[in-house]
Structure formats: C-alpha cells, structure tokens
Scaffold this active site. Structure first.
Site, PDB file in Angstrom:
ATOM      1  N   PRO A 159      47.629  36.665  43.002  1.00 27.31           N
ATOM      2  CA  PRO A 159      48.296  35.449  42.967  1.00 27.31           C
ATOM      3  C   PRO A 159      49.857  35.565  42.513  1.00 27.31           C
ATOM      4  CG  PRO A 159      46.049  35.157  42.108  1.00 27.31           C
ATOM      5  CD  PRO A 159      46.291  36.563  42.166  1.00 27.31           C
ATOM      6  N   TYR A 177      38.235  44.797  59.172  1.00 27.61           N
ATOM      7  CA  TYR A 177      37.665  43.843  58.254  1.00 27.61           C
ATOM      8  C   TYR A 177      36.280  43.748  58.244  1.00 27.61           C
ATOM      9  CZ  TYR A 177      42.569  42.300  58.034  1.00 27.61           C
ATOM     10  OH  TYR A 177      44.050  42.142  58.058  1.00 27.61           O
ATOM     11  N   LEU A 203      50.424  34.394  49.803  1.00 29.10           N
ATOM     12  CA  LEU A 203      50.064  33.629  48.509  1.00 29.10           C
ATOM     13  C   LEU A 203      50.192  34.783  47.319  1.00 29.10           C
ATOM     14  CD1 LEU A 203      47.499  31.248  49.783  1.00 29.10           C
ATOM     15  CD2 LEU A 203      49.853  30.689  48.998  1.00 29.10           C
TER      16      LEU A 203
HETATM   17  N1  LIG Z   1      48.833  43.946  58.253  1.00 27.65           N
HETATM   18  C1  LIG Z   1      48.670  44.299  57.056  1.00 27.65           C
HETATM   19  O1  LIG Z   1      48.507  45.404  56.662  1.00 27.65           O
HETATM   20  C2  LIG Z   1      47.726  43.189  56.321  1.00 27.65           C
HETATM   21  C3  LIG Z   1      47.531  43.503  55.210  1.00 27.65           C
HETATM   22  C4  LIG Z   1      46.752  42.523  54.270  1.00 27.65           C
HETATM   23  C5  LIG Z   1      46.441  41.267  54.873  1.00 27.65           C
HETATM   24  N2  LIG Z   1      46.804  40.950  56.294  1.00 27.65           N
HETATM   25  C6  LIG Z   1      46.437  39.652  56.823  1.00 27.65           C
HETATM   26  O2  LIG Z   1      47.391  38.804  56.060  1.00 27.65           O
HETATM   27  C7  LIG Z   1      46.286  37.665  55.813  1.00 27.65           C
HETATM   28  C8  LIG Z   1      46.839  36.977  54.310  1.00 27.65           C
HETATM   29  O3  LIG Z   1      46.483  37.660  53.426  1.00 27.65           O
HETATM   30  P1  LIG Z   1      45.332  37.891  52.386  1.00 27.65           P
HETATM   31  O4  LIG Z   1      44.516  36.951  52.535  1.00 27.65           O
HETATM   32  O5  LIG Z   1      45.089  39.135  51.753  1.00 27.65           O
HETATM   33  O6  LIG Z   1      46.410  37.156  51.027  1.00 27.65           O
HETATM   34  P2  LIG Z   1      46.887  35.629  50.766  1.00 27.65           P
HETATM   35  O7  LIG Z   1      46.907  34.752  52.114  1.00 27.65           O
HETATM   36  O8  LIG Z   1      48.193  35.788  50.019  1.00 27.65           O
HETATM   37  O9  LIG Z   1      45.893  34.901  49.604  1.00 27.65           O
HETATM   38  C9  LIG Z   1      44.664  34.892  49.766  1.00 27.65           C
HETATM   39  C10 LIG Z   1      44.059  34.842  48.340  1.00 27.65           C
HETATM   40  O10 LIG Z   1      44.398  33.600  47.738  1.00 27.65           O
HETATM   41  C11 LIG Z   1      43.230  32.725  47.682  1.00 27.65           C
HETATM   42  N3  LIG Z   1      43.602  31.331  48.135  1.00 27.65           N
HETATM   43  C12 LIG Z   1      43.992  30.735  49.342  1.00 27.65           C
HETATM   44  N4  LIG Z   1      44.241  29.588  49.369  1.00 27.65           N
HETATM   45  C13 LIG Z   1      44.068  29.314  48.000  1.00 27.65           C
HETATM   46  C14 LIG Z   1      44.079  28.017  47.261  1.00 27.65           C
HETATM   47  N5  LIG Z   1      44.424  26.845  47.837  1.00 27.65           N
HETATM   48  N6  LIG Z   1      43.648  27.806  46.012  1.00 27.65           N
HETATM   49  C15 LIG Z   1      43.315  29.033  45.140  1.00 27.65           C
HETATM   50  N7  LIG Z   1      43.434  30.282  45.811  1.00 27.65           N
HETATM   51  C16 LIG Z   1      43.622  30.378  47.191  1.00 27.65           C
HETATM   52  C17 LIG Z   1      42.129  33.319  48.369  1.00 27.65           C
HETATM   53  O11 LIG Z   1      40.972  33.215  47.725  1.00 27.65           O
HETATM   54  P3  LIG Z   1      39.761  32.255  48.350  1.00 27.65           P
HETATM   55  O12 LIG Z   1      39.108  32.774  49.291  1.00 27.65           O
HETATM   56  O13 LIG Z   1      38.979  31.719  46.958  1.00 27.65           O
HETATM   57  O14 LIG Z   1      40.414  30.830  48.825  1.00 27.65           O
HETATM   58  C18 LIG Z   1      42.299  34.790  48.313  1.00 27.65           C
HETATM   59  O15 LIG Z   1      42.275  35.410  47.420  1.00 27.65           O
HETATM   60  C19 LIG Z   1      44.975  38.328  55.882  1.00 27.65           C
HETATM   61  O16 LIG Z   1      43.854  37.414  55.911  1.00 27.65           O
HETATM   62  C20 LIG Z   1      45.047  39.301  56.947  1.00 27.65           C
HETATM   63  O17 LIG Z   1      44.820  38.413  58.049  1.00 27.65           O
HETATM   64  C21 LIG Z   1      47.391  41.945  56.940  1.00 27.65           C
END
Ligand SMILES: NC(=O)c1ccc[n+]([C@@H]2O[C@H](COP(=O)([O-])OP(=O)(O)OC[C@H]3O[C@@H](n4cnc5c(N)ncnc54)[C@H](OP(=O)(O)O)[C@@H]3O)[C@@H](O)[C@H]2O)c1
Length: 290
Positions: free
Chosen positions: A222, A66, A217
């Site tokens: 989304p 990251y 999420l």
């Molecule tokens: N193992 C793997 O291959 C892999 C792949 C992808 C991700 N991950 C891990 O999984 C974690 C979660 O995934 P993710 O962050 O990609 O996706 P997510 O948690 O499904 O969604 C994050 C998105 O939602 C928005 N968001 C969050 N809370 C919100 C709210 N209350 N209101 C409006 N928008 C909101 C964020 O934007 P804002 O910043 O504007 O809030 C961001 O764009 C990552 O941080 C990472 O640690 C692992």
C-alpha cells in the site's frame, strides 16, 4: 436500484464504441492467495461483483491468468447474462505455472488459446477489450510486439475481439502497436509514487486514448508517504481515497480499476474517489513521485 454511470466520481470516458464510468473495478483480488486458486470466501467474491454492477461500475478488468480461470468464472457466475452496459477488459500474454509464477506466453498459438479460454470462461462471443500484456514481473521490457499484436489484430478481424489495448509496455511499444492497428487503452503500473508514465499519459490524452493505471493503491505494498497521510488527515479521509481522487484529477483519460475482495472496501473506494482536492493538496501530492 442500480446507479447510473454518471453518478460515479470522475464522470465518464468513451472507451472504444462504449461509454464507461471512469471508476472501474480490477478483479484480480478475487482469486485465492497469490492470485492462485479459488477465493476463501466464494459467496463474498460473488457479492463484490454484484455490488460492482449495483454501484453503476461498468468497466471490469480481468485476465484468464487470475486463478487461473477462477476470476473469469466468478464474473460469469455472478453477472451472466451481462447487463448491456457492462464492459469487460481482459489481458493475454502470460499464463500461470504450478508454482504461481507468471511465465510469458505470447506465441500466436499461446494467444489464440488464451483468447478462446477467456471467451469460454466468461461466456462471451466477442471480447470487449483485449490487452496484449508485454514485459514480465519486473515491468516493461524493450522489444518488438509486432508478431503478438498482429495475432490479436487477426482475431479482431475474425470477430472475437472488439477493441485492442497494450499493457506493461514502454512508450515505444505503444507507438509500435499504433502503427499496426488502433488501440483504445494502455494499462501500465502508475500511481502517486510511480510516475514513470507521466509523459505517455499526456500524449495518450491528446489522442483520446485511455490510460488505466494498475496498482492505483500501490498493489501488494500500500502507498505510504508522510505527505499523503498529511493530506488525508487534513481532509479527514484516508490515503487510499486521496490516491484515487488524485488519479482522477491527474488526467481525464485515466480510468480507475482499484482491486478489492471486500464489499466494504469497494464502497469506500467509490466514495473516496469523489474527494475534492484543493490545488495546494495536489501540489503537495505531486511532489511525492517527482
Ligand atoms: N496489467 C498488469 O500487468 C496488471 C498487474 C497487476 C494488476 N492489474 C490489474 O489492476 C487491478 C488493480 O491492481 P491491484 O488490485 O493489484 O492493486 P491495488 O488496486 O493498487 O490495491 C489492491 C489492494 O488494496 C487493498 N484495498 C483496496 N481498497 C481498500 C480499502 N478501501 N481499504 C483498505 N485496503 C484496500 C486490497 O485489499 P482487500 O482485498 O482487502 O480490499 C488489495 O490488497 C487488478 O485488480 C488487475 O485487474 C494488472
């Protein structure tokens, strides 16, 4: 005053030899656009991490990929020396190229380099949990993980890693890893609309192994569904809150790591995950991904 673990929605889960709140935090969103480079708002990113700990969240998910390195350096800057209760999980198996791609890097020497880089950036001798990330941008790919996973087992024996997990894997690869060494967690893509791992989650729950859904999420797109919006409207809440509450309700071994770059969203997510869903809501939500 810092909240206690048990004040967070969903209660706690024993992750290896630690106990974490089931509500955790995914740090990927803290890097710059496309998960490359520094964040536009450096102070804002540090504020999110400090608020994570202030809220009692004990489980942070990160990776050297990251930024690369950016997110780990932010974590160190914001939180080192780390509270004893903090549990930092990280992933190895992919690096970044100049165009922002995520090429796989799973040869023993690649993994050793990533482990050392992670320890150095975070300022940690022994990493709490390291996932071997398999697959690629298209998701899990069938194939043996034996050589790569055995490399991590060797690093665990050397005292550089406390616990092992696997990520972006098929159910068969989870089973293969378990024939080599115990795992405490599996991290795969899963949410209301993507339920490929339903059977795997139930099997892991029976074995007391955590399942950590990424993109809870919806990730880059989304979650959108009429049923989800209808339940959110009935509860005077938001689709995001309903999606998180549904995951906590789905199985006790599910640990949340929703990502956000904003303190306000972090607080909203903590509050939202505590939403109480009626059985009729759950039945309606269950039909989305089936
Ligand atoms: N193992 C793997 O291959 C892999 C792949 C992808 C991700 N991950 C891990 O999984 C974690 C979660 O995934 P993710 O962050 O990609 O996706 P997510 O948690 O499904 O969604 C994050 C998105 O939602 C928005 N968001 C969050 N809370 C919100 C709210 N209350 N209101 C409006 N928008 C909101 C964020 O934007 P804002 O910043 O504007 O809030 C961001 O764009 C990552 O941080 C990472 O640690 C692992």
């Amino acid at each position: 005053m810092t909240n206690s673990l048990t004040s967070l929605p969903g209660g706690t889960w024993p992750l290896g030899d630690s106990v974490v709140a089931r509500f955790g935090y995914g740090a990927m969103q803290l890097a710059g656009p496309g998960v490359m480079g520094p964040p536009a708002d450096h102070e804002g990113a540090l504020a999110v991490l400090r608020e994570v700990v202030e809220l009692g969240v004990a489980h942070i998910d990160t990776s050297d990929a990251y930024g690369p390195r950016v997110t780990n350096e932010l974590i160190r800057q914001a939180l080192h020396p780390y509270p004893e209760t903090l549990f930092i999980a990280t992933k190895v198996g992919a690096i970044r190229d100049a165009r922002g791609g995520w090429p796989t890097a799973r040869r023993p020497e690649d993994l050793r380099r990533q482990i050392h880089a992670t320890r150095e950036a975070l300022g940690i001798e022994t990493l709490d949990l390291v996932y071997l990330r398999m697959g690629d941008a298209h998701g899990p790919q069938a194939g043996s993980l034996a050589e790569a996973f055995t490399t991590l087992v060797d690093l665990q024996k050397d005292g550089l890693i406390r616990h092992l997990g696997v990520s972006n894997v098929t159910a068969e690869q989870v089973g293969q890893a378990q024939t080599i060494a115990p795992i405490v967690s599996v991290q795969n893509m899963y949410n209301l609309a993507h339920r490929h791992d339903d059977a795997l989650i139930d099997r892991l729950a029976a074995e007391n192994i955590a399942y950590v859904p990424f993109f809870p999420l919806g990730g880059y797109s989304p979650l959108q569904s009429d049923a989800l919006s209808a339940v959110a409207a009935r509860l005077r809440s938001t689709p995001m809150a309903v999606a998180l509450a549904w995951l906590l309700r789905r199985s006790p071994n599910i640990l949340l790591i929703p990502g956000t770059s904003k303190v306000a969203h972090l607080r909203e997510n903590v509050a939202g995950a505590g939403l109480s869903l009626a059985d009729e809501d759950v039945a309606r939500l269950d039909r989305i991904g089936r």
